[in-house]
Design a protein around this motif. Structure first.
Motif, PDB file in Angstrom:
ATOM      1  N   ILE A 218       0.828  -1.207   0.000  1.00 37.91           N
ATOM      2  CA  ILE A 218       0.000   0.000   0.000  1.00 37.91           C
ATOM      3  C   ILE A 218       0.866   1.261   0.000  1.00 37.91           C
ATOM      4  CG2 ILE A 218      -1.931   1.176   1.096  1.00 37.91           C
ATOM      5  CD1 ILE A 218      -2.467  -1.349   2.712  1.00 37.91           C
ATOM      6  N   VAL A 219       0.619   2.127  -0.965  1.00 38.24           N
ATOM      7  CA  VAL A 219       1.207   3.472  -0.994  1.00 38.24           C
ATOM      8  C   VAL A 219       0.046   4.441  -1.128  1.00 38.24           C
ATOM      9  CG1 VAL A 219       2.738   5.070  -2.194  1.00 38.24           C
ATOM     10  CG2 VAL A 219       3.320   2.638  -2.083  1.00 38.24           C
ATOM     11  N   ILE A 237       7.127  11.927   2.265  1.00 37.24           N
ATOM     12  CA  ILE A 237       6.581  10.651   1.781  1.00 37.24           C
ATOM     13  C   ILE A 237       5.095  10.606   2.123  1.00 37.24           C
ATOM     14  CG2 ILE A 237       8.803   9.492   2.129  1.00 37.24           C
ATOM     15  CD1 ILE A 237       7.513   8.148   4.624  1.00 37.24           C
ATOM     16  N   PRO A 238       4.320   9.739   1.443  1.00 35.06           N
ATOM     17  CA  PRO A 238       2.906   9.568   1.818  1.00 35.06           C
ATOM     18  C   PRO A 238       2.768   8.905   3.184  1.00 35.06           C
ATOM     19  CG  PRO A 238       3.366   8.674  -0.379  1.00 35.06           C
ATOM     20  CD  PRO A 238       4.692   8.929   0.278  1.00 35.06           C
ATOM     21  N   VAL A 239       1.560   8.914   3.709  1.00 35.07           N
ATOM     22  CA  VAL A 239       1.299   8.283   5.011  1.00 35.07           C
ATOM     23  C   VAL A 239       1.681   6.811   4.979  1.00 35.07           C
ATOM     24  CG1 VAL A 239      -0.515   7.623   6.636  1.00 35.07           C
ATOM     25  CG2 VAL A 239      -0.485   9.927   5.674  1.00 35.07           C
ATOM     26  N   LEU A 240       1.289   6.103   3.928  1.00 39.48           N
ATOM     27  CA  LEU A 240       1.678   4.702   3.740  1.00 39.48           C
ATOM     28  C   LEU A 240       2.700   4.647   2.610  1.00 39.48           C
ATOM     29  CD1 LEU A 240      -1.862   3.159   4.126  1.00 39.48           C
ATOM     30  CD2 LEU A 240       0.113   2.443   5.472  1.00 39.48           C
ATOM     31  N   HIS A 241       3.922   4.196   2.934  1.00 33.98           N
ATOM     32  CA  HIS A 241       5.019   4.295   1.959  1.00 33.98           C
ATOM     33  C   HIS A 241       5.307   2.996   1.223  1.00 33.98           C
ATOM     34  CE1 HIS A 241       7.505   2.323   5.022  1.00 33.98           C
ATOM     35  NE2 HIS A 241       7.155   3.264   5.884  1.00 33.98           N
ATOM     36  N   GLY A 242       4.814   1.852   1.702  1.00 38.74           N
ATOM     37  CA  GLY A 242       4.955   0.597   0.974  1.00 38.74           C
ATOM     38  C   GLY A 242       6.377   0.083   0.848  1.00 38.74           C
TER      39      GLY A 242
END
Length: 436
Positions: A218-219, A237-242
């Motif tokens: 998940i990103v 970076i996004p909240v979920l970086h994967g």
């Protein structure tokens, strides 16, 4: 018996080939000198063993009729990849950053394992929640001594987030083994940043024992804006970086995010038999309020509530699987927080809260805003719904404004699109576990 030997040898040699190939991709000189010879040699022996097997063995490689073969292959963490890091630690004075989740697949803790291998471990550095992982979120962790090994423990939380030169004076090499969950505001990647910075400034090599990201596919989410950097979000970076924590370390180094653009001498010990699309269930909770797979999957979506007047279930047995407050009285689920592991003084202690139970929610594959939007819509106290911590978690002031203006989830998500695309382009250079 011969067939079993052949299968095991195939897997061993193919895993060695995989490790060398990954290393070669990151090291051009090694690639030019050694890779061709090594690959040809390994492939020769693999082909030889396959040709020595019976005709049934050849069928096994192309049909699913031998399920026992897959039992030999399971995800191995960097900590399990012992042959790749033990030689780096021999005859060295070693420091280690770890906590209760630093286990090998046989449930031996990494500190105990290193000591059993006569590695000269000098001290332990503990992140948020402490070495044994029992402290509340945000609770001050004091230095101490591990009762089992007698090793000194240095806290890396509170005012001492970065080891100082005195704390590193008798360390030749540092090992990092923490289990991340793939969310920007989960503070172990911030601890990683400061560890890398300290290592760079003190000329100490860092060995990161990689671990799978349970939210690795998940990103999603808004990208952090530099002016809102904090310990719960340090990088754009996004909240979920994967990414795994090893991949993330490579990105910190490669993008020169450390102070003054310094880079540390980094070695990532990869996981084996892993790609980011695989499901991964953690053997122990990575922190006190993430007790199971469901909480880990919902963590990023529900953690926004930590910047509001809504509880995420701290002080219950359903942490990060429920949400509620006294101001959501038209919602059906109720709970009353009480002190427990990881929440000595939970929000709304002893107060009846109304909300929603997500413990049976299907696994999410994105950052979900619907619960946050629903709570804001139904609260009877919009004036104090948000607090100053919300912007730190979001990494931008825009999200709060979007929610207050009653934008739809789809409209909000559309504003993340370009930031996520730019991030995905940037992170390509640092990935280790792409599907072939």
């Amino acid at each position: 018996m011969i067939a079993i030997f052949i299968i095991g040898a195939e897997i061993l040699l193919l895993s060695l080939l995989e490790v060398v190939s990954r290393f070669a991709m990151k090291n051009s000189k090694f690639n030019r000198i050694c890779t061709s010879v090594f690959k040809n040699t390994v492939l020769f022996w693999v082909l030889l063993m396959l040709s020595c097997g019976s005709q049934n063995n050849q069928k096994r490689s192309t049909t699913p009729s031998h399920p026992n073969r897959t039992r030999f292959i399971k995800i191995q963490t960097g900590a399990d990849n012992t042959s790749n890091y033990l030689p780096l630690l021999q005859q060295k004075r070693v420091g280690i950053v770890t906590n209760q989740a630093g286990l090998l697949s046989n449930n031996i803790h990494i500190v105990d394992y290193l000591i059993s291998q006569q590695i000269n471990v000098q001290k332990i550095f503990a992140p948020e929640h402490g070495f044994r992982g029992t402290a509340d979120a945000g609770e001050t962790i004091v230095d101490g001594k591990d009762t089992k090994t007698g090793l000194p423990i240095i806290s890396l939380y509170g005012n001492n987030k970065k080891p100082n030169p005195e704390q590193l004076a008798n360390i030749d090499i540092l090992v990092f083994d923490l289990q991340d969950v793939g969310a920007r505001f989960y503070t172990y990647i911030s601890s990683l940043h400061y560890i890398m910075e300290a290592c760079a400034e003190n000329n100490i090599p860092l060995v990161v024992l990689d671990r799978p990201n349970p939210n690795g596919g998940i990103v999603d989410g808004p990208v952090l804006e530099k002016e809102h950097s904090s310990f719960v979000g340090m990088h754009p970076i996004p909240v979920l970086h994967g990414m795994t924590i090893g991949e993330y370390a490579q990105m910190i180094n490669g993008e020169k995010w450390l102070k003054n653009g310094v880079q540390c001498r980094l070695v990532v010990i990869p996981c084996l038999y892993y790609n980011r699309k695989m499901a991964y269930s953690l053997p122990v909770r990575p922190s006190p309020n993430l007790p199971n797979d469901q909480s880990i999957n919902l963590y990023a979506s529900l953690c926004f509530f930590e910047g509001t007047n809504v509880s995420v279930g701290r002080g219950t047995e359903l942490q990060f699987q429920i949400y509620g407050s006294p101001f959501l009285q038209n919602m059906p689920f109720t709970f009353t927080p009480q002190p427990n592991l990881g929440a000595k003084e939970p929000m709304y202690k002893g107060v009846l809260c109304y909300g929603e139970n997500l413990s049976n929610q299907n696994k999410v594959d994105r950052l979900e805003l619907k619960w946050l939007l629903n709570a804001y819509k139904n609260t009877t106290d919009k004036q104090t719904f948000f607090n100053n911590f919300f912007t730190k978690l979001a990494g931008t002031e825009l999200l709060q404004k979007q929610i207050e203006s009653e934008m739809t989830e789809d409209a909000i998500r559309a504003t993340w699109k370009q930031g996520i695309a730019d991030f995905l382009k940037m992170r390509k250079d640092y990935l280790l576990y792409e599907l072939k």
